[in-house]
Design an enzyme around this catalytic site. Structure first.
Site, mmCIF file in Angstrom:
data_model
loop_
_atom_site.group_PDB
_atom_site.id
_atom_site.type_symbol
_atom_site.label_atom_id
_atom_site.label_comp_id
_atom_site.label_asym_id
_atom_site.label_seq_id
_atom_site.Cartn_x
_atom_site.Cartn_y
_atom_site.Cartn_z
ATOM 1 C CG HIS A 145 19.146 15.234 102.704
ATOM 2 N ND1 HIS A 145 20.219 15.568 103.495
ATOM 3 C CD2 HIS A 145 19.454 14.035 102.151
ATOM 4 C CE1 HIS A 145 21.148 14.621 103.409
ATOM 5 N NE2 HIS A 145 20.703 13.681 102.606
ATOM 6 C CD GLU A 181 21.393 6.813 100.481
ATOM 7 O OE1 GLU A 181 21.228 7.798 99.729
ATOM 8 O OE2 GLU A 181 20.837 6.719 101.588
ATOM 9 C CG ASP A 229 24.207 10.253 99.361
ATOM 10 O OD1 ASP A 229 25.139 11.070 99.487
ATOM 11 O OD2 ASP A 229 23.140 10.358 99.979
#
Length: 258
Positions: free
Chosen positions: A48, A149, A175
């Site tokens: 990310h 996650e 998540d």
């Protein structure tokens, strides 16, 4: 000549909790500013964050120079990305969205030279950074952390933890919170999420593997460390810049209209 050794593993062997910084910005200057703060490890986020492979070749030397352990979160469980990050000099990898033991096996295999894995040989920069005995010691020194996650990951946790060569797990609370219906976010306070995080930590500890948690604040991270987390990540460079800038502008304007 000193032997190649991963400082992060030595921290865990001493029974201490490591504190990890997070680099979402591929800037040498901001990486150096983070590195001198005294983190035990710094992770370049390629999932990310905004770094690409060429950025690793600039960022990892800066991290190494400070004595901080350089980690990389790879974009996905992809052998090419995994091997290139290691060849660039990362001493540990965090792999996102590990959901099954098969995912973990694929991840770990890409991190380890034969006969323990299928990592192709070519430590183009790693041998320069870590010395001539890097190839002989890489399998035992490289840290492999599988992100937990999703619901599938929690259901498969015990099998994931049995994968040979896995160092431990890294809890992604954003998540994980979304997967269990609580939405994204760090520093979870929901009783169900606190119990889930503790379940993951206890299960990893029972398997003699490490458990790591991404946190949003130092106070929450300290509490997690006191509860037995082996590594805590606190926020990120991008969030530090955002918060610092907002605080400064707010302090200047106060209640006055802009």
């Amino acid at each position: 000549m000193t032997h190649f050794s991963n400082p992060l593993r030595r921290i865990w062997e001493d029974g201490r909790t490591a504190v990890n910084g997070w680099l979402a910005v591929p800037s040498v200057l901001s990486a150096e500013a983070m590195a001198v703060a005294g983190w035990n490890a710094l992770t370049v986020d390629m999932q990310h964050g905004t770094a690409d492979y060429s950025d690793l070749l600039s960022l990892l030397p800066v991290i190494e120079k400070s004595g901080t352990t350089p980690l990389v979160r790879v974009p996905w469980v992809d052998e090419a990305a995994i091997m290139r990050a290691l060849d660039a000099g990362a001493l540990g990898l965090i792999a996102p969205m590990i959901e099954t033991a098969a995912d973990a096996e694929r991840f770990v295999s890409a991190c380890r030279y034969p006969p323990e894995g299928n990592r192709s040989f070519g430590p183009v920069r790693a041998r320069l950074a870590w010395g001539p005995d890097y190839p002989a010691r890489a399998n035992e020194e490289i840290v492999t952390l599988a992100m937990i996650e999703t619901k599938s990951a929690v259901e498969s946790l015990e099998e994931i933890l049995k994968v040979p060569g896995l160092t431990g797990v890294y809890i992604g609370p954003a998540d994980l919170g979304s997967a269990f219906g609580f939405g994204p976010g760090f520093d979870r306070q929901e009783p169900e999420m606190l119990e889930l995080i503790e379940h993951i930590r206890r299960t990893a500890a029972a398997a003699n593997l490490v458990c790591c948690l991404h946190c949003g604040s130092a106070s929450y991270a300290r509490g997690a460390a006191e509860r037995g987390m082996n590594m805590v990540t606190i926020s990120s460079d991008a969030r530090f810049i955002e918060a610092g800038a907002a605080d400064t502008v707010s302090a200047f304007f106060g209640d006055d209209p802009r």
